[in-house]
Scaffold this motif. Structure first.
Motif, mmCIF file in Angstrom:
data_model
loop_
_atom_site.group_PDB
_atom_site.id
_atom_site.type_symbol
_atom_site.label_atom_id
_atom_site.label_comp_id
_atom_site.label_asym_id
_atom_site.label_seq_id
_atom_site.Cartn_x
_atom_site.Cartn_y
_atom_site.Cartn_z
ATOM 1 N N THR A 59 0.629 -1.251 0.099
ATOM 2 C CA THR A 59 -0.010 0.036 -0.022
ATOM 3 C C THR A 59 0.636 1.265 0.205
ATOM 4 O OG1 THR A 59 -0.304 0.504 2.325
ATOM 5 C CG2 THR A 59 -1.676 -1.314 1.230
ATOM 6 N N HIS A 60 2.141 1.239 -0.335
ATOM 7 C CA HIS A 60 3.280 2.354 -0.229
ATOM 8 C C HIS A 60 3.503 2.472 -1.561
ATOM 9 C CE1 HIS A 60 2.802 1.789 3.993
ATOM 10 N NE2 HIS A 60 3.259 3.070 4.247
ATOM 11 N N ASN A 87 -7.678 0.449 -2.528
ATOM 12 C CA ASN A 87 -9.012 1.276 -2.097
ATOM 13 C C ASN A 87 -9.387 2.199 -3.061
ATOM 14 O OD1 ASN A 87 -7.485 3.500 -1.473
ATOM 15 N ND2 ASN A 87 -7.856 3.440 0.645
ATOM 16 N N THR A 117 -9.201 1.901 5.092
ATOM 17 C CA THR A 117 -8.766 3.370 4.966
ATOM 18 C C THR A 117 -7.145 3.369 4.866
ATOM 19 O OG1 THR A 117 -8.405 3.649 7.308
ATOM 20 C CG2 THR A 117 -10.860 4.125 6.359
ATOM 21 N N GLY A 118 -6.590 2.606 5.419
ATOM 22 C CA GLY A 118 -5.064 2.688 5.729
ATOM 23 C C GLY A 118 -4.598 3.444 6.958
ATOM 24 N N ASP A 119 -5.683 3.816 7.652
ATOM 25 C CA ASP A 119 -5.464 4.283 9.095
ATOM 26 C C ASP A 119 -5.534 3.423 10.045
ATOM 27 O OD1 ASP A 119 -5.432 5.901 11.234
ATOM 28 O OD2 ASP A 119 -7.171 7.276 10.544
ATOM 29 N N VAL A 120 -4.489 3.104 10.731
ATOM 30 C CA VAL A 120 -4.578 1.922 11.786
ATOM 31 C C VAL A 120 -5.557 2.269 12.878
ATOM 32 C CG1 VAL A 120 -2.916 0.528 13.555
ATOM 33 C CG2 VAL A 120 -2.122 1.274 11.292
ATOM 34 N N GLY A 121 -5.595 3.601 13.303
ATOM 35 C CA GLY A 121 -6.682 4.145 14.518
ATOM 36 C C GLY A 121 -8.186 3.630 13.744
ATOM 37 N N ASP A 122 -8.415 3.916 12.647
ATOM 38 C CA ASP A 122 -9.769 3.737 11.923
ATOM 39 C C ASP A 122 -9.860 3.238 10.755
ATOM 40 O OD1 ASP A 122 -12.352 4.485 11.881
ATOM 41 O OD2 ASP A 122 -12.142 6.454 11.101
ATOM 42 N N PRO A 123 -9.516 1.964 10.772
ATOM 43 C CA PRO A 123 -9.058 1.092 9.649
ATOM 44 C C PRO A 123 -9.998 0.817 8.563
ATOM 45 C CG PRO A 123 -9.487 -0.466 11.533
ATOM 46 C CD PRO A 123 -9.689 1.013 11.992
#
Length: 274
Positions: A59-60, A87, A117-123
């Protein structure tokens, strides 16, 4: 004889109509051509396998590089290519639509859109937003001719939120929004697979199989699975062999090449001389 893009897409759609097939995941043109030589009917890209080949984490890798990779994979073989399109490479639904049109233009026969999302806190995207992004992908495909398959992915089990009820709710919403095939990577048990297949029937389901699975293709077919992919597993297997051989070499030894393919075999595969 080379098949046209339209012919590849038609063949790919037919594969999803009945039965169960393996959709292996090459990470470059050479691995795609080798899989084609073994008689597979189609292949799928792997975001992780491709990312590792470029020295990046999954994903990078940016959209332009991924699109160039898709074009190279489509050109590599006569097989239909399903794109792991992460995504959708868009900050919002409009951005997803723009990216999907670019992906369709590479000639892929199918593409998947994840709800991660790619956001660990709000995946995970909230369901309403995830559906809007999937629907935007559907419209983009339809506006581009409509013959590219759309795969809707619920990433719950991959991002540490293994909620089967929410996974099914998401997959059903993606089916209603126009996904042709549904995919919940990370489900592993017979009960989970049966529940997903039943929940989205009659639409086809993709199941991911990695290491240590006891299922056979016959088992999965009996559960109603339509296609089976392996994600980055083939790339990880290749990396494992390379790393073991390289580590042996770093210790001053040269006995780590016992399983290496011969140059003659590879040259013959790719049409050259030994």
């Amino acid at each position: 004889m080379s098949r046209t893009i339209a012919e590849k897409r038609a063949a790919f759609r037919t594969l999803h109509a009945s039965g169960c097939f393996v959709l292996p995941n090459p990470w470059d043109a050479g691995s795609a051509r080798y899989l084609a030589s073994l008689g597979f009917a189609a292949v799928a890209t792997t975001s992780s396998g491709y990312a590792w080949s470029t020295g990046h984490a999954d994903t990078h890798v940016g959209r332009d590089a991924v699109l160039a990779h898709l074009r190279a994979m489509v050109d590599a073989t006569d097989l239909p290519v399903n794109a792991d399109f992460e995504n959708g490479f868009g900050a919002d639904a409009a951005g997803v639509a723009e990216s999907v049109k670019l992906a369709v233009a590479t000639g892929v026969a199918g593409l998947s859109i994840e709800d991660a999302t790619g956001d660990v806190g709000d995946p995970l995207f909230p369901l309403e937003i995830a559906v809007a992004r999937l629907a935007a992908a559907r419209r983009a495909i339809d506006e581009s001719g409509g013959d590219t398959l759309l795969i809707g992915r619920a990433e719950n089990f991959f991002v540490g939120a293994p909620d089967l009820e929410d996974t099914i709710r998401r997959l059903q919403a993606y089916a209603a929004a126009g996904a042709d095939c549904l995919y919940a990577p990370g489900i592993r048990t017979r009960e989970e697979i049966e529940a997903v297949v039943a929940a989205v029937a009659p639409k086809p389901v993709n199941v991911l199989i990695g290491a240590n699975s006891t299922f056979t293709l016959e088992d999965l077919a009996a559960l109603g699975v339509r296609r089976v992919s392996v994600g980055g597993a083939l790339a990880r297997a290749a990396w494992g062999s390379f790393m073991r051989a390289a580590q042996t070499l770093s210790q001053g030894r040269f006995d780590g090449f016992g399983d290496a393919a011969s140059g003659a075999e590879l040259n013959a595969l790719f049409g050259g001389d030994a």
